[in-house]
Scaffold this motif. Structure first.
Motif: not given
Length: 617
Positions: A1-7, A15-17, A51-55
């Motif tokens: 899947m092409e990575e798509k980011q969202l602020n 950012p959320l991926i 997702c933000c896996f870190a948080c």
């Protein structure tokens, strides 16, 4: 899947991926990450999410793409702004739609009104957030959107407050239960043998007169959604309709109530052309005497009698020569009518000619006539529905002799039974009706038998729609109440300018679904009420507008009396001549109204003044 980011405003740290949350293993099994959406607090079952896996922060794709500002139908006066969490000091709120408290996540908020909706209520809990399911109804100009989450509100369709899924109009304040919105347009009801059609308000053709639900018997308001049958004028609130296959298979029919042979002897059958005399005979004689009575008994009738109600002269037994309806004469209509009015019983105010008896008592000098049955009335009567005191047969204290009957509530100059402690007077006809201890079978209600009913609370008479308390016959299961006055109406009558009989008819009027107008008063007739109808000429009349029913059924005219300040006796007439005035009360006009008249002087008194001025001896 092409990575798509969202602020995203709700998670400014990173950012959320857009990431996949499930992985297919080599053996074909699928690993799914169990994560909960921060915005709506529901498990994410979609293949991918932001997702933000870190948080350990996750959002549904649909929640991440929610509009920051919306106009919601529950709070249409202001826009609602999407916040990451409630703006209050406690960082929690109560949802104003579902009542969920301690909500700490995505919230649509109005700062002016402190109005809050959790995200599920605000976005209608739909998979397609920006394209919610919609319906169109003929009763509303705008499309309605569906709210799946139950809410408690006042429904604009059924008028009830219930917690249910619903449909809303986002443009105007229109909100209805889902079950109301999805009502079928045609149903069958177990208590009616025709299909009922859905109307979003009381149809305009039926608004001139009050309509009531045939199930709950409450009034049908103009804005109520109803099922109805037009030809029968049958209305049922949408919440009162019971729809099931069983109901459809067991539709009732308006069949006559089955009566056994034994019951038939005791049941009183109405209407009757001679109801008053038949009912008087019932309480004068025991049932065995009624069945065994024959012509030989009538040979013992005395030739002369004295009655307390007429002390001047003895009453002589007389015999009817012929029925007055068959009299052949060349006189005018008015003279013919006056001739018919002469032979009226002074006790019950019913025509002598209507009685089955060929004989009657008369004082020819005074024009005083009495039925044989009325001459035998007991001096005291114990009425079943008024057991606390006996009623005494009361003589009229004056020639005017008028009073208001406590049962039918009409002015009359008939004789009466009086309960002095209760100050209650009942005319002879109503007294005879009140003595019925058996059931009544009336053609106006063929489904069930009627029984005696008494209420101090006002109740609408089904036959005439007049509101009053007192005595009546009733089928309480069907909310059918008929006053004595209507119950004793004759099945046929006549009027002088029509040779055809007028028939008493009852709703529903299948052959006449259009409007009815009384040809005498020219006012519209309530199609839910009884009326008289001429089939040959196809016209209808209010019962009270028929002279033989309204004018001459309660008062005997032709009586004379002497009054103060006038040298001649006055005669009681049903209609004063045109341009006539009362000679006592400020020259009140009496045109075509009942009055007391001196024909030689053209002097008139209204009944009120005649009562005040009458000379007693």
């Amino acid at each position: 899947m092409e990575e798509k980011q969202l602020n995203h405003f709700s998670h400014e740290e990173h950012p959320l991926i857009l990431s996949e949350l499930r992985k297919e293993n080599d053996d074909g099994s699928i690993d799914r990450k169990f994560v909960v959406c921060y915005g709506c607090q529901e498990q994410i079952l979609d293949p991918a999410a932001y997702c933000c896996f870190a948080c350990h922060f996750f959002l549904h794709k649909r929640c991440a793409e929610l509009p920051r500002q919306i106009r919601h139908p529950m709070h249409s006066q202001h826009d609602l702004v999407l916040l990451g969490k409630p703006p209050y000091y406690s960082r929690s709120c109560i949802c104003d739609a579902c009542g969920q408290d301690d909500w700490k996540f995505f919230t649509y908020h109005c700062s002016l009104c402190e109005f809050d909706l959790d995200v599920s209520c605000a976005i209608l809990d739909q998979p397609e957030i920006l394209e919610p399911r919609e319906i169109e109804l003929d009763c509303h100009h705008h499309r309605l959107i569906q709210l799946e989450k139950p809410a408690s509100f006042l429904c604009d369709a059924c008028g009830k407050v219930d917690e249910d899924s619903s449909y809303l109009c986002t443009i105007c304040p229109f909100w209805i239960h889902k079950k109301c919105a999805l009502r079928p347009t045609t149903v069958k009801h177990k208590d009616h043998n025709h299909p009922l059609h859905l109307a979003y308000s009381l149809p305009s053709d039926y608004r001139k007169f009050s309509q009531q639900c045939s199930v709950c018997w409450k009034k049908v308001r103009l804005r109520d959604w109803v099922y109805y049958c037009g030809p029968c004028r049958y209305f049922v609130h949408i919440t009162c309709v019971v729809i099931s296959q069983k109901d459809e298979e067991q539709l009732s029919e308006d069949n006559e109530y089955p009566i056994s042979g034994e019951q038939d002897q005791n049941v009183v059958k109405l209407p009757s052309s001679n109801a008053a005399q038949e009912l008087i005979a019932r309480f004068l004689l025991r049932e065995d005497e009624m069945s065994s009575s024959n012509d030989s008994d009538k040979s013992n009738i005395p030739e002369k009698i004295f009655l307390i109600s007429h002390r001047k002269h003895p009453l002589v037994l007389s015999e009817k020569v012929q029925n007055l309806d068959e009299i052949k004469s060349t006189t005018s209509d008015d003279q013919e009518e006056a001739k018919a009015l002469l032979l009226v019983c002074d006790v019950c105010i019913e025509p002598i000619c209507s009685s089955d008896d060929l004989q009657y008592y008369a004082c020819a000098e005074c024009g005083y006539f009495v039925h044989l049955t009325c001459s035998k009335l007991p001096p005291e009567l114990h009425i079943p529905k008024h057991p606390q005191h006996p009623f005494s047969l009361t003589c009229k204290s004056s020639e005017v002799g008028r009073f208001i009957c406590g049962a039918c509530h009409w002015w009359t100059n008939a004789a009466c039974y009086n309960c002095k402690p209760c100050e209650l007077s009942i005319c002879i006809k109503c007294a005879s009706a009140s003595m019925i201890t058996s059931s009544v079978k009336h053609d106006g209600h063929k489904k069930h038998l009627l029984t005696q009913f008494h209420s101090s609370d006002p109740i609408h008479c089904t036959a005439c729609d007049f509101l009053s308390g007192g005595f009546r016959f009733a089928c309480e299961d069907c909310h059918f109440y008929v006053c004595y006055d209507c119950a004793l109406l004759p099945p046929t009558t006549t009027q002088r300018w029509d040779k055809h009989p007028l028939l008493l008819i009852y709703p529903p009027y299948f052959e006449h679904s259009e409007e009815f107008y009384c040809v005498l008063c020219e006012r519209e007739i309530n199609p839910n009420c009884w009326m008289y109808h001429c089939r040959e000429c196809d016209y209808s009349l209010h019962p009270l507008c028929v002279p033989q029913i309204g004018t001459f059924r309660r008062k005997k005219y032709g009586r004379s009396l002497n009054v103060n300040n006038h040298s001649h006796p006055l005669t009681h007439v049903p209609e004063a001549k045109y341009k006539s005035f009362c000679g006592s009360c400020d020259n009140k006009r009496l045109d075509w109204k009942p009055a007391f008249e001196c024909e030689s002087c053209r002097f008139y008194l209204c009944p009120d003044c005649a009562f005040k001025k009458e000379l007693t001896y």
